[in-house]
Write an enzyme that holds these catalytic residues in place. Structure first.
Site, PDB file in Angstrom:
ATOM      1  CG  LEU A  35     -61.508 -44.150  14.989  1.00 53.14           C
ATOM      2  CD1 LEU A  35     -61.674 -45.626  14.646  1.00 53.14           C
ATOM      3  CD2 LEU A  35     -61.689 -43.287  13.746  1.00 53.14           C
ATOM      4  N   GLY A  36     -64.313 -41.094  16.884  1.00 57.46           N
ATOM      5  CA  GLY A  36     -65.559 -40.694  17.516  1.00 57.46           C
ATOM      6  C   GLY A  36     -66.299 -39.659  16.701  1.00 57.46           C
ATOM      7  CE1 TYR A  84     -70.670 -40.062  21.905  1.00 65.36           C
ATOM      8  CE2 TYR A  84     -70.386 -40.276  24.283  1.00 65.36           C
ATOM      9  CZ  TYR A  84     -69.878 -39.959  23.036  1.00 65.36           C
ATOM     10  OH  TYR A  84     -68.568 -39.553  22.925  1.00 65.36           O
ATOM     11  NE  ARG A  98     -64.172 -41.941   7.663  1.00 63.20           N
ATOM     12  CZ  ARG A  98     -64.654 -43.181   7.660  1.00 63.20           C
ATOM     13  NH1 ARG A  98     -64.574 -43.910   6.558  1.00 63.20           N
ATOM     14  NH2 ARG A  98     -65.212 -43.685   8.742  1.00 63.20           N
ATOM     15  NE  ARG A  99     -61.625 -35.992   2.786  1.00 63.96           N
ATOM     16  CZ  ARG A  99     -62.694 -36.362   3.490  1.00 63.96           C
ATOM     17  NH1 ARG A  99     -63.460 -37.366   3.073  1.00 63.96           N
ATOM     18  NH2 ARG A  99     -63.009 -35.739   4.605  1.00 63.96           N
ATOM     19  CG  LEU A 114     -63.169 -34.366  25.127  1.00 64.56           C
ATOM     20  CD1 LEU A 114     -63.179 -35.147  23.825  1.00 64.56           C
ATOM     21  CD2 LEU A 114     -61.862 -34.582  25.872  1.00 64.56           C
ATOM     22  NE  ARG A 164     -68.328 -32.934  17.382  1.00 62.08           N
ATOM     23  CZ  ARG A 164     -67.771 -34.088  17.762  1.00 62.08           C
ATOM     24  NH1 ARG A 164     -67.775 -34.425  19.040  1.00 62.08           N
ATOM     25  NH2 ARG A 164     -67.213 -34.888  16.872  1.00 62.08           N
ATOM     26  CE  LYS A 174     -67.655 -42.902  22.490  1.00 61.13           C
ATOM     27  NZ  LYS A 174     -66.548 -42.967  21.511  1.00 61.13           N
ATOM     28  N   GLY A 234     -59.131 -35.763  14.632  1.00 56.71           N
ATOM     29  CA  GLY A 234     -60.058 -35.243  15.630  1.00 56.71           C
ATOM     30  C   GLY A 234     -59.359 -34.461  16.726  1.00 56.71           C
TER      31      GLY A 234
END
Length: 215
Positions: free
Chosen positions: A69-70, A121, A36-37, A148, A156, A125, A12
């Protein structure tokens, strides 16, 4: 011997910065990531575990954990899927890391995180922050960044629009209202690593604090 760091959320926006800066740090001899990969990144200090279900059996002794993570509800597809990434996985990482000797846990939360927030959200958190306290890490570092900035792999729309709108005012915001000014992901990563040099108990880094730490 240097320390061993674990980074989750390494692909990320903040996670990539964390990995890059940790690999450059003389404080760490090894940096482990859980993905994950397989990313097939090449660096003598970098090691990867493919699959979160493999953490417990694959990780060595860990000193410091960096959790970035997010996701978003739109990307995850549902509130339950969102909670799996932003709440359940970070807590599972905390459990496994603690069992592997970790004494410090640095996590990226969000500005406005609170169990009493009217926004789902921010409530999630807040739930994460509250649950992490139960693990009694010697040092729990909670970063609460504002909007960010940085180059994401995925687009996004809402965040990009906010970034474009705020760009002409960023210098003014940094000077007058650093708590709400957008913050670069690399500055969040830098602040987390700086905070991990020493300290104990629960330490909350506001967005303004991280802006000042990175100057």
């Amino acid at each position: 011997m240097g320390k061993t760091a674990l980074v989750v959320g390494a692909t990320g926006l903040i996670g990539r910065e964390l990995v890059e800066q940790l690999l450059e740090s003389d404080r760490y001899d090894a940096v482990w990531i859980v993905v994950r990969r397989s990313k097939r990144w090449s660096h003598p200090k970098l090691h990867e575990v493919v699959g979160f279900e493999e953490m417990d059996s694959s990780l060595p002794q860990i000193d410091d954990v960096y959790c970035a993570l997010g996701t978003t509800i739109a990307v995850a597809g549902s509130q339950e899927a969102f909670k799996q990434v932003d709440l359940e996985l970070p807590l599972e990482v905390a459990r496994v890391a603690k069992a592997h000797g970790a004494t410090r846990y640095a996590v990226v939360s969000a500005q406005g995180a609170s169990l009493r927030s009217s926004f789902f959200y921010n409530r999630v958190k807040g739930e994460l922050e509250n649950a992490l306290r139960i693990f009694n890490f010697h040092h729990l570092i909670i970063a609460r960044p504002s909007l960010l900035l940085g180059e994401r792999d995925s687009f996004r729309l809402g965040e990009k629009a906010a970034e474009v709108i705020s760009r002409p005012f960023q210098s003014f915001l940094l000077e007058k209202t650093p708590e709400v000014a957008p913050i670069q992901a690399l500055h969040v990563a830098r602040a987390l690593i700086m905070a991990s040099e020493e300290g104990e108990g629960i330490e909350v880094l506001t967005s303004g604090m991280m802006q000042r730490m990175s100057r």
